[in-house]
Motif scaffolding. Sequence first.
Motif, PDB file in Angstrom:
ATOM      1  N   ASN B 437       0.834  -1.219   0.000  1.00 23.48           N
ATOM      2  CA  ASN B 437       0.000   0.000   0.000  1.00 23.48           C
ATOM      3  C   ASN B 437       0.858   1.253   0.000  1.00 23.48           C
ATOM      4  O   ASN B 437       1.874   1.299   0.709  1.00 23.48           O
ATOM      5  CB  ASN B 437      -0.891   0.024   1.251  1.00 23.48           C
ATOM      6  N   VAL B 438       0.397   2.216  -0.767  1.00 21.22           N
ATOM      7  CA  VAL B 438       1.144   3.490  -0.784  1.00 21.22           C
ATOM      8  C   VAL B 438       0.120   4.616  -0.901  1.00 21.22           C
ATOM      9  O   VAL B 438      -0.865   4.498  -1.643  1.00 21.22           O
ATOM     10  CB  VAL B 438       2.155   3.507  -1.969  1.00 21.22           C
ATOM     11  N   SER B 439       0.268   5.666  -0.099  1.00 19.53           N
ATOM     12  CA  SER B 439      -0.673   6.792  -0.234  1.00 19.53           C
ATOM     13  C   SER B 439       0.069   8.002  -0.748  1.00 19.53           C
ATOM     14  O   SER B 439       1.289   8.122  -0.546  1.00 19.53           O
ATOM     15  CB  SER B 439      -1.348   7.067   1.109  1.00 19.53           C
ATOM     16  N   MET B 440      -0.708   8.878  -1.419  1.00 24.19           N
ATOM     17  CA  MET B 440      -0.042   9.999  -2.103  1.00 24.19           C
ATOM     18  C   MET B 440      -1.074  11.094  -2.336  1.00 24.19           C
ATOM     19  O   MET B 440      -2.280  10.851  -2.294  1.00 24.19           O
ATOM     20  CB  MET B 440       0.487   9.495  -3.448  1.00 24.19           C
ATOM     21  N   PRO B 441      -0.657  12.304  -2.565  1.00 26.99           N
ATOM     22  CA  PRO B 441      -1.606  13.375  -2.889  1.00 26.99           C
ATOM     23  C   PRO B 441      -2.367  13.030  -4.189  1.00 26.99           C
ATOM     24  O   PRO B 441      -1.816  12.355  -5.062  1.00 26.99           O
ATOM     25  CB  PRO B 441      -0.704  14.603  -3.097  1.00 26.99           C
ATOM     26  N   GLY B 442      -3.597  13.508  -4.273  1.00 26.41           N
ATOM     27  CA  GLY B 442      -4.437  13.121  -5.403  1.00 26.41           C
ATOM     28  C   GLY B 442      -3.934  13.597  -6.748  1.00 26.41           C
ATOM     29  O   GLY B 442      -3.631  12.796  -7.622  1.00 26.41           O
ATOM     30  N   GLY B 443      -3.902  14.910  -6.921  1.00 26.84           N
ATOM     31  CA  GLY B 443      -3.440  15.400  -8.223  1.00 26.84           C
ATOM     32  C   GLY B 443      -4.548  15.452  -9.249  1.00 26.84           C
ATOM     33  O   GLY B 443      -5.597  14.804  -9.103  1.00 26.84           O
ATOM     34  N   LYS B 444      -4.328  16.231 -10.308  1.00 23.03           N
ATOM     35  CA  LYS B 444      -5.340  16.444 -11.358  1.00 23.03           C
ATOM     36  C   LYS B 444      -4.875  15.794 -12.655  1.00 23.03           C
ATOM     37  O   LYS B 444      -3.862  16.201 -13.241  1.00 23.03           O
ATOM     38  CB  LYS B 444      -5.486  17.961 -11.563  1.00 23.03           C
ATOM     39  N   PHE B 445      -5.575  14.748 -13.070  1.00 22.00           N
ATOM     40  CA  PHE B 445      -5.215  14.032 -14.306  1.00 22.00           C
ATOM     41  C   PHE B 445      -3.713  13.800 -14.340  1.00 22.00           C
ATOM     42  O   PHE B 445      -3.010  14.177 -15.261  1.00 22.00           O
ATOM     43  CB  PHE B 445      -5.650  14.835 -15.557  1.00 22.00           C
ATOM     44  N   SER B 446      -3.237  13.221 -13.253  1.00 28.55           N
ATOM     45  CA  SER B 446      -1.769  13.145 -13.193  1.00 28.55           C
ATOM     46  C   SER B 446      -1.299  11.706 -13.142  1.00 28.55           C
ATOM     47  O   SER B 446      -2.074  10.791 -12.915  1.00 28.55           O
ATOM     48  CB  SER B 446      -1.274  13.909 -11.956  1.00 28.55           C
TER      49      SER B 446
END
Lengths: 195, 490
Positions: B437-446
Motif C-alpha cells: 500500500n502506498v498513499s499519495m496526494p491526489g493530483g489532477k489528471f496526473s
Amino acid sequence: MAAADSTSATLRHRDLCSRGIRLAGKMRSDVVDLLDTYVEQQGLDASANVAAVEGVPVAAVERWDEQTGTQRLLENLAAYRAFRALLAQMLEEQQEQLGEADATLGRALAAVLLQVSAFTYHLEELLRLEDRGPPGEEAAVVPEPPQLSLFERKLRGLGVLRELAQWAVRSVRDLRQLAKAGSGSGTAASPAESP
Amino acid sequence: QNLKCVTHNLRKMICTWDVLSEGKHGQTDFCYTTNDLPSSVCFETKEKRVEIPVPDSSSTVTITTNSSSGIAFATKEFEIHRKDILFVPLTPRILSLTPDFSTSTLNLKWSDNGLIFPYGLDAFWQIQILRKEATEKVTQVTYYSKLTHEDIILSWNWTSDMPLECTSHYVKIRCYINVTQFVGPKDWSEWSPVGEVPGKDTEPNGSGVFPQDIVVAVGSDLTICCVHEEGQQIKQMTYGPEIYPMIPLSSRSSAIRVLNASASDASGTNAVCTLSEDGTDGAVLFVGYAPDIPENLSCETSNFLIIKCTWKPGRPSGLYGKRRSKYSLFERISGKNVSCKVNEMNRERVCGFPVLADQKTYDFILGVSNPIGQTESSLLVDLTQRVHPKTPEKLTVSGNSSTSVHLHWFINGSFAEIRLLCQIEISTGHSERKLHNVSMPGGKFSTHTAELNSLRPYTKYQFRVRCSSADHFWKWSDWSRVEEHTTLEA
C-alpha cells in the motif's frame, strides 16, 4: 461492338430481375412474419377489418397482363418509395410509443424497412437500364398522416404491412414478366401468372 | 281563500290567494297594515298576487274582489303572522358548466346570492347530475357553504365515471338556507334550469371509442363507450381479448364496464367496437402502476467531474415510451436540477450530475413521475467519502536495479482535493502474491509513481495497481492491467 453492348445489357437485366425476384420473395416471407409479430404485439385481431389507408399504394391492378415493363417498374418503384416512407414513420412512432420496451418488433420493422429500401434501389437500377432512369424522389412523398388516435395508427400499420405483403407477391410476378420479356420471349402473361 | 305568502329575501313577500266564485271579476282592492304602519296601504290589482313587505310580527290584509262593473261583491280580512310566512330562497342560476374532457370532470359555477342575506347563514346546495335527456339521475350531492352577505361565485367539480364524450350530461341545482332568525317555515328553492354538456353522440361526426389513449392505474374500474352514427349497430365491444356486455346510453352510444383493470402490454390494451357494415373503431388504454420509490439510491464520483447516481427502480410501471417513468435529480443546496436519460429496460438505473465548484456535500432528491403518479428518494452525501476512482491506466514498470523498481500509472480524474491510497499487487510465477500500500496526494489528471524495494534479483514479477480514497475509503478502483518486469541480475 453494339451487339456486345446489348448482350451485356441483357445479361445485366436478367441478373437484376432474378436477384430482384429473390429479394422480393425474401421480403414477402419477412413481412408475413412481421405481420404476425405486429398483430400479437399490438393486441390486434388478425382478421381485423382495415379500411383502405391513405398513402398506401394498392397492389391489386386491373389488366395486369397488359402492362408494359416500364409501367410495371414505375408502379413498383412508386409503391416501394411510399412503403419506405410509411415504414420509417411506423418505426418512429414505435420508438415514441414503446421506447426500448419492444425491441423485437422494432428490429423486425427496421429489417423490413432495410429490405424495402434495398428493393427500391434495385428497381431504380432496372429503370436506369431503360435509359430513362427512375423519376425524382419528390414523386413519392407520403402525405403527412392525419391526426390519428393510437388505435387508428395500429390499424393503419396493419393495413400498410398487409398491402406490402401483397406488393411483394406482385413484384415477384412483375419481375418474372420482365425477365421473360427481357429474354425476347415477349409472350403475354399466362393466365396462371396474373395476380 | 287560501292566502299564502312566500318570501325569498326575508324583506319582501309575495302573497297569492284564490277567489271561489266563478265568472269574470274586475279589479281587486288590496289593503294591508302592520302595527308599525300609521295607516293601511291600499292598491288595486288585476292579479291574485301582490308583493308586500315582510312584517316584523304580523300584517292585517283586506282583499276586496269587485265585479267587472266595479261593484264590490266579496271582502275578506286575513291576519298574516310572521311564523306563517314560508321562506324559499331564490332559484339558483348556473353561471357556467365547463367540461374538462381529458379528466372527465365537470366544473359548475353559480352565485350564492348571499348579498341579500345576513352574514354567516348556512346554505345547502343540492346538485343533481343526470343523463339520458336529463331523465336518469346519476348522482345527487349536497354542497355546503356559508353566506357572507356578499354575492359569492361558488365552484364545484364532479368527475364522471365515464368519459364526458360518451353521452350528454345535465346538471341542476337548488338551495336551502338555514335562516335561524326567521320563525316561519323554510323550504328548498326550485331547481335551477338544467345546464347541459352535449356528448359526442349528439354531434354529426362525433363517432369514436372513448376514452382515447388514456393512462390509468392497475385496478381501476373503467367505463368505455362506443359512439357511432345514427342507424349503425354495435355488433360487439371488446376490451383486450374479452367481449363485454353493453350498456345502452343513447341511440348512438353504448358502454362497457371493465372492473379492476389489469396491467396492459407495452403497446396498450385495445378497446374495440365492431359495428355493422364491417365498421371498426377503437381506442388504446394503458394500464400501469405509479412509479415505485427508487431503492438503493447511491451516488459516487470516479473523477470529481461527474457524480454518478444509481438506483433500483422497484416494481416496473408497465408504461413505456413517452408514458414511461421519467427521473430527475434535484440537488437542494445548489438548486440545480438534472433530468436523467434512463433506459427503461435496464434493471439498474444511472444518472449523472456535474460536480459543482466548491461544493463537497450534495443533498439529492431523485424524483420519478409517470402519468399515474410520482415519488422520490433522497440522499445526503459527502462527495469526498464517495470516491470510486477509475481503473489506473498506462501502468509502466522501470528499474535498473536487481532489488527495486519504479512503477508509474495514470488515473483519469481530478483528485487534487483528496489523498489517494493505492495498492500494488506483486506476484511471481509461483502464485506468491504480496500487496504493497502506498498513499499519495491526489493530483489532477496526473501520473503517480511508487518505488518497490527488497525484490529478488533476476526474478520475473507481475505488477498491477488499484486505488481508492485514502481519507475515507469507499471503493477500490478496478485493478489495472498487469505489467511484467524482470529484475536485473545481482
